[in-house]
Write a protein that holds these residues in place. Structure first.
Motif, PDB file in Angstrom:
ATOM      1  N   PHE A 205       0.841  -1.193   0.000  1.00 15.27           N
ATOM      2  CA  PHE A 205       0.000   0.000   0.000  1.00 15.27           C
ATOM      3  C   PHE A 205       0.878   1.245   0.000  1.00 15.27           C
ATOM      4  N   THR A 206       0.495   2.223  -0.804  1.00 14.20           N
ATOM      5  CA  THR A 206       1.302   3.446  -0.910  1.00 14.20           C
ATOM      6  C   THR A 206       0.467   4.677  -0.592  1.00 14.20           C
ATOM      7  N   MET A 207       1.126   5.693  -0.080  1.00  6.52           N
ATOM      8  CA  MET A 207       0.437   6.954   0.187  1.00  6.52           C
ATOM      9  C   MET A 207       1.439   8.093   0.106  1.00  6.52           C
ATOM     10  N   ARG A 208       0.910   9.303  -0.019  1.00  9.12           N
ATOM     11  CA  ARG A 208       1.701  10.520   0.115  1.00  9.12           C
ATOM     12  C   ARG A 208       0.954  11.440   1.067  1.00  9.12           C
ATOM     13  N   PHE A 209       1.722  12.020   1.973  1.00 12.37           N
ATOM     14  CA  PHE A 209       1.158  12.953   2.941  1.00 12.37           C
ATOM     15  C   PHE A 209       1.834  14.298   2.742  1.00 12.37           C
ATOM     16  N   ASP A 210       1.062  15.326   2.405  1.00 12.81           N
ATOM     17  CA  ASP A 210       1.603  16.657   2.185  1.00 12.81           C
ATOM     18  C   ASP A 210       1.455  17.468   3.470  1.00 12.81           C
ATOM     19  N   ALA A 211       2.593  17.691   4.129  1.00 12.11           N
ATOM     20  CA  ALA A 211       2.585  18.483   5.362  1.00 12.11           C
ATOM     21  C   ALA A 211       2.627  19.975   5.074  1.00 12.11           C
ATOM     22  N   MET A 212       2.754  20.352   3.820  1.00 16.62           N
ATOM     23  CA  MET A 212       2.673  21.739   3.376  1.00 16.62           C
ATOM     24  C   MET A 212       3.696  22.637   4.070  1.00 16.62           C
ATOM     25  N   SER A 213       4.882  22.074   4.370  1.00 18.75           N
ATOM     26  CA  SER A 213       5.976  22.792   5.044  1.00 18.75           C
ATOM     27  C   SER A 213       5.494  23.412   6.350  1.00 18.75           C
ATOM     28  N   ALA A 214       4.564  22.743   7.005  1.00 19.92           N
ATOM     29  CA  ALA A 214       3.946  23.265   8.212  1.00 19.92           C
ATOM     30  C   ALA A 214       4.168  22.310   9.376  1.00 19.92           C
ATOM     31  N   VAL A 215       3.407  22.473  10.432  1.00 20.48           N
ATOM     32  CA  VAL A 215       3.742  21.849  11.705  1.00 20.48           C
ATOM     33  C   VAL A 215       3.593  20.324  11.709  1.00 20.48           C
ATOM     34  N   THR A 216       2.746  19.754  10.856  1.00 19.67           N
ATOM     35  CA  THR A 216       2.468  18.318  10.950  1.00 19.67           C
ATOM     36  C   THR A 216       3.608  17.450  10.438  1.00 19.67           C
ATOM     37  N   GLY A 217       4.555  18.037   9.718  1.00 21.07           N
ATOM     38  CA  GLY A 217       5.657  17.246   9.162  1.00 21.07           C
ATOM     39  C   GLY A 217       6.345  16.346  10.168  1.00 21.07           C
ATOM     40  N   PRO A 218       6.837  16.859  11.294  1.00 23.48           N
ATOM     41  CA  PRO A 218       7.505  15.989  12.271  1.00 23.48           C
ATOM     42  C   PRO A 218       6.600  14.892  12.829  1.00 23.48           C
ATOM     43  N   TYR A 219       5.324  15.192  13.004  1.00 20.25           N
ATOM     44  CA  TYR A 219       4.380  14.199  13.514  1.00 20.25           C
ATOM     45  C   TYR A 219       4.156  13.096  12.480  1.00 20.25           C
ATOM     46  N   ALA A 220       3.962  13.491  11.229  1.00 23.02           N
ATOM     47  CA  ALA A 220       3.695  12.524  10.165  1.00 23.02           C
ATOM     48  C   ALA A 220       4.906  11.631   9.918  1.00 23.02           C
ATOM     49  N   ARG A 221       6.098  12.215   9.914  1.00 17.50           N
ATOM     50  CA  ARG A 221       7.290  11.402   9.706  1.00 17.50           C
ATOM     51  C   ARG A 221       7.483  10.399  10.837  1.00 17.50           C
ATOM     52  N   ALA A 222       7.307  10.863  12.077  1.00 19.18           N
ATOM     53  CA  ALA A 222       7.507   9.983  13.227  1.00 19.18           C
ATOM     54  C   ALA A 222       6.495   8.837  13.243  1.00 19.18           C
ATOM     55  N   ILE A 223       5.244   9.150  12.911  1.00 19.86           N
ATOM     56  CA  ILE A 223       4.203   8.121  13.009  1.00 19.86           C
ATOM     57  C   ILE A 223       4.100   7.306  11.729  1.00 19.86           C
ATOM     58  N   LEU A 224       3.959   7.970  10.571  1.00 17.51           N
ATOM     59  CA  LEU A 224       3.736   7.232   9.327  1.00 17.51           C
ATOM     60  C   LEU A 224       4.983   6.485   8.867  1.00 17.51           C
ATOM     61  N   GLU A 225       6.112   7.168   8.827  1.00 20.79           N
ATOM     62  CA  GLU A 225       7.321   6.549   8.284  1.00 20.79           C
ATOM     63  C   GLU A 225       8.078   5.741   9.342  1.00 20.79           C
ATOM     64  N   ASP A 226       8.342   6.353  10.498  1.00 16.00           N
ATOM     65  CA  ASP A 226       9.182   5.683  11.487  1.00 16.00           C
ATOM     66  C   ASP A 226       8.451   4.575  12.229  1.00 16.00           C
ATOM     67  N   SER A 227       7.183   4.799  12.585  1.00 13.89           N
ATOM     68  CA  SER A 227       6.458   3.815  13.394  1.00 13.89           C
ATOM     69  C   SER A 227       5.650   2.824  12.554  1.00 13.89           C
ATOM     70  N   LEU A 228       4.971   3.310  11.525  1.00 10.95           N
ATOM     71  CA  LEU A 228       4.056   2.453  10.774  1.00 10.95           C
ATOM     72  C   LEU A 228       4.683   1.837   9.530  1.00 10.95           C
ATOM     73  N   GLY A 229       5.868   2.267   9.164  1.00  9.44           N
ATOM     74  CA  GLY A 229       6.568   1.620   8.063  1.00  9.44           C
ATOM     75  C   GLY A 229       6.222   2.114   6.682  1.00  9.44           C
ATOM     76  N   ALA A 230       5.595   3.281   6.579  1.00  8.35           N
ATOM     77  CA  ALA A 230       5.387   3.852   5.252  1.00  8.35           C
ATOM     78  C   ALA A 230       6.741   4.143   4.612  1.00  8.35           C
ATOM     79  N   ARG A 231       6.785   4.074   3.305  1.00 10.15           N
ATOM     80  CA  ARG A 231       8.048   4.255   2.601  1.00 10.15           C
ATOM     81  C   ARG A 231       8.676   5.612   2.915  1.00 10.15           C
ATOM     82  N   PRO A 232      10.012   5.669   3.022  1.00  6.95           N
ATOM     83  CA  PRO A 232      10.670   6.973   3.161  1.00  6.95           C
ATOM     84  C   PRO A 232      10.276   7.883   1.996  1.00  6.95           C
ATOM     85  N   GLY A 233       9.984   9.118   2.300  1.00  5.99           N
ATOM     86  CA  GLY A 233       9.519  10.047   1.276  1.00  5.99           C
ATOM     87  C   GLY A 233       8.012  10.100   1.168  1.00  5.99           C
ATOM     88  N   THR A 234       7.313   9.272   1.959  1.00  2.00           N
ATOM     89  CA  THR A 234       5.847   9.340   1.984  1.00  2.00           C
ATOM     90  C   THR A 234       5.389  10.745   2.366  1.00  2.00           C
TER      91      THR A 234
END
Length: 542
Positions: A205-234
């Motif tokens: 399964f693939t996804m892209r999350f646009d944090a829009m250079s705003a505050v959610t970026g660190p949260y999304a990277r920590a949860i989606l990529e680091d914890s849940l295993g979404a591909r780097p660059g998601t």
């Protein structure tokens, strides 16, 4: 040492739907932010020695403002401040931290989805001890105090190193610089089936999350990529920037066009999502299928039981008045009540605290639940991921099945931004004056059934909120809503909401704007939008 500074009032420091928002240059005026913060503290009682949470969305002037607030909190007598590292705390994370640490309240430095940068917007708002936005009686008291203020108090102290986790002191007050993601990520892990979502990503399964250079970026990277295993660059545009990278940090089809174009391509990812400046809004797009905020709320409510934190079902649904009636149909089938409130998340707080509602949503890309007292962009994305992980269908398939079960509410919002305020006010006043004469009127083949100016009677505290939007209902079930938004900083934003219900599945695949074309024309002609504002078309259509 506490320094007492003489000052004089500034005009217009009245908090709106989500706090006080002005241009950065306004906030940078000497004494401006100090006046507001002192007015806030003067309006509160019994906070000596208590904990205050402080954070913001990282926009321009965020760090400077936080240093001022910290020193004024010390002078006011707070015993402890929790502040996000780098001055960062998303709005839902701030609510989470307030609730988890039983803080007295919190100050959030943000203008949400408004543009950032040196010439952009800035904002400040106060959240009470339940983690939610201050109710109107509190914001009214703050405003009244700002009109008479003559001095403010601030601690003379060195700036706090916001980039170093750990304890510092300002006077007698303890300042604890915390990881802005930790508490929030822990809560998300309690609500959602992270193992099932990991399996979903592991399956390809693939996804892209646009944090829009705003505050959610660190949260999304920590949860989606680091914890849940979404591909780097998601996570795209994942670094919070003071000017949001020049982006307009509002997750809609105009400002997140890059994401939408990607999802509408044949080789796009399975899921696209975006969040806004302070992390409380969301946009959901499946491959080839945009999900309106109203439909997203309804689908989340219908499927919430698939997530562990909601396995026992939901107590009720609450939606803002302009949000479509799609959630009402879900509530009816579930046998729970759907509450209709004014726009503004603060109106959901009493319902959530009383246990009357579990899932809430508003038309402007805001969705959330009783886990905090703010709308929560990443929460909505994780809920969708949990639903997809359990059902193993595409977003488009889930949406189609939902419409087949409940019918489709064709729905759109047309925004006329930075309209002359006097012209917008006159337009609304004229509509309001015609409410009694509209019923029975036939306009382009549709008959007006009723029209009103929405008022809300809070079932918990009995308060009444009036003039929340002009509604025009037609005999075929269609509806128009006209509102002036309170989130802008220049001119007025006229929001126009249009809705038509379609039960027949054969007619569920029409283009939304085509399906509503006749209603759009009526909506523009009825108040003569072009004649009164000079605008022949809306600025943004979602």
């Amino acid at each position: 040492m506490i320094r007492v500074v003489a000052t004089t009032p500034f005009e217009g420091q009245k908090p709106g739907t989500s706090g006080l928002r002005k241009k950065v240059t306004v906030f940078q005026q000497p004494h401006y932010i100090e006046n507001f913060v002192q007015g806030l503290f003067d309006s509160l009682d019994a906070f000596e020695g208590e904990t205050l949470v402080i954070g913001g969305d990282g926009r321009y002037y965020n760090r400077e403002a936080i240093q001022i607030v910290i020193k004024m909190a010390a002078a006011a007598g707070f015993g402890r401040v929790l502040v996000g590292k780098g001055g960062i705390l998303s709005t839902p994370a701030a609510s989470c931290v307030i609730r988890k640490h039983e803080a007295f309240g919190g100050i959030i430095l943000s203008a949400s989805h408004n543009p950032g940068g040196e010439h952009g917007d800035f904002g400040i708002k106060y959240n009470i001890g339940n983690g939610g936005p201050a109710p109107e009686h509190v914001t009214d008291a703050i405003f009244e105090r700002t009109k008479t203020i003559r001095e403010y108090r601030i601690m003379e102290a060195d700036d706090v190193d916001l980039d170093a986790l750990g304890i510092a002191r300002v006077g007698d007050m303890v300042v604890d610089v915390i990881d802005p993601v930790e508490d929030y990520a822990e809560l998300m892990g309690e609500l959602f089936d992270f193992d099932a979502i990991r399996d979903l990503f592991a399956s390809g399964f693939t996804m892209r999350f646009d944090a829009m250079s705003a505050v959610t970026g660190p949260y999304a990277r920590a949860i989606l990529e680091d914890s849940l295993g979404a591909r780097p660059g998601t996570v795209m545009h994942g670094e919070p920037l003071p000017d949001f990278g020049g982006h307009h940090p509002d997750p809609n089809l105009v400002h997140a066009k890059e994401l939408n174009d990607l999802l509408m391509s044949d080789d796009g990812p399975d899921l696209g999502a975006a969040s806004d400046g302070d992390g409380d809004r969301n946009m959901i797009i499946g491959r080839g299928r945009f999900v309106t905020p109203s439909d997203s709320l309804a689908i989340i409510a219908a499927n919430a039981h698939l997530a562990p934190g909601y396995k026992d079902g939901i107590a009720g649904i609450a939606r803002s008045m302009p949000t479509s009636g799609a959630a009402d149909r879900v509530a009816e089938k579930l046998g729970v009540k759907c509450y209709e409130t004014p726009t503004g998340w603060k109106f959901f707080g009493n319902l959530l605290d009383a246990g009357l509602a579990t899932v809430c949503g508003e038309e402007s890309f805001g969705t959330g639940s009783n886990h905090v007292r703010e709308k929560d962009g990443l929460w909505a994305v994780l809920m969708w991921l949990n639903i997809l992980a359990v059902r193993r269908q595409s977003v488009a398939e889930i949406v189609a099945e939902h419409w087949e079960t409940y019918g489709r509410n064709y729905y759109t919002r047309h925004d006329y931004e930075e309209v002359d305020s006097a012209a917008a006010d006159a337009l609304m006043a004229d509509l309001r004056a015609r409410l009694d004469t509209l019923p029975g009127t036939v306009i382009n083949g549709l008959t007006v059934e009723r029209a009103d100016d929405f008022s809300y009677h809070d079932p918990i505290d009995g308060s009444v909120t009036t003039k929340q939007g002009i509604r025009v209902f037609f005999t075929d079930g269609s509806r128009l809503v006209y509102r002036l938004s309170g989130t802008g900083t220049a001119g007025a934003t006229l929001r126009l909401y249009l809705e038509r219900y379609e039960a027949d599945p054969i007619r569920h695949d029409l283009d939304t704007q085509d399906a509503l074309a006749g209603l759009v024309q009526i909506a523009r002609d009825l108040p003569d939008i072009e004649g009164r504002t000079g605008r022949s078309a809306p600025t943004v259509i979602t």
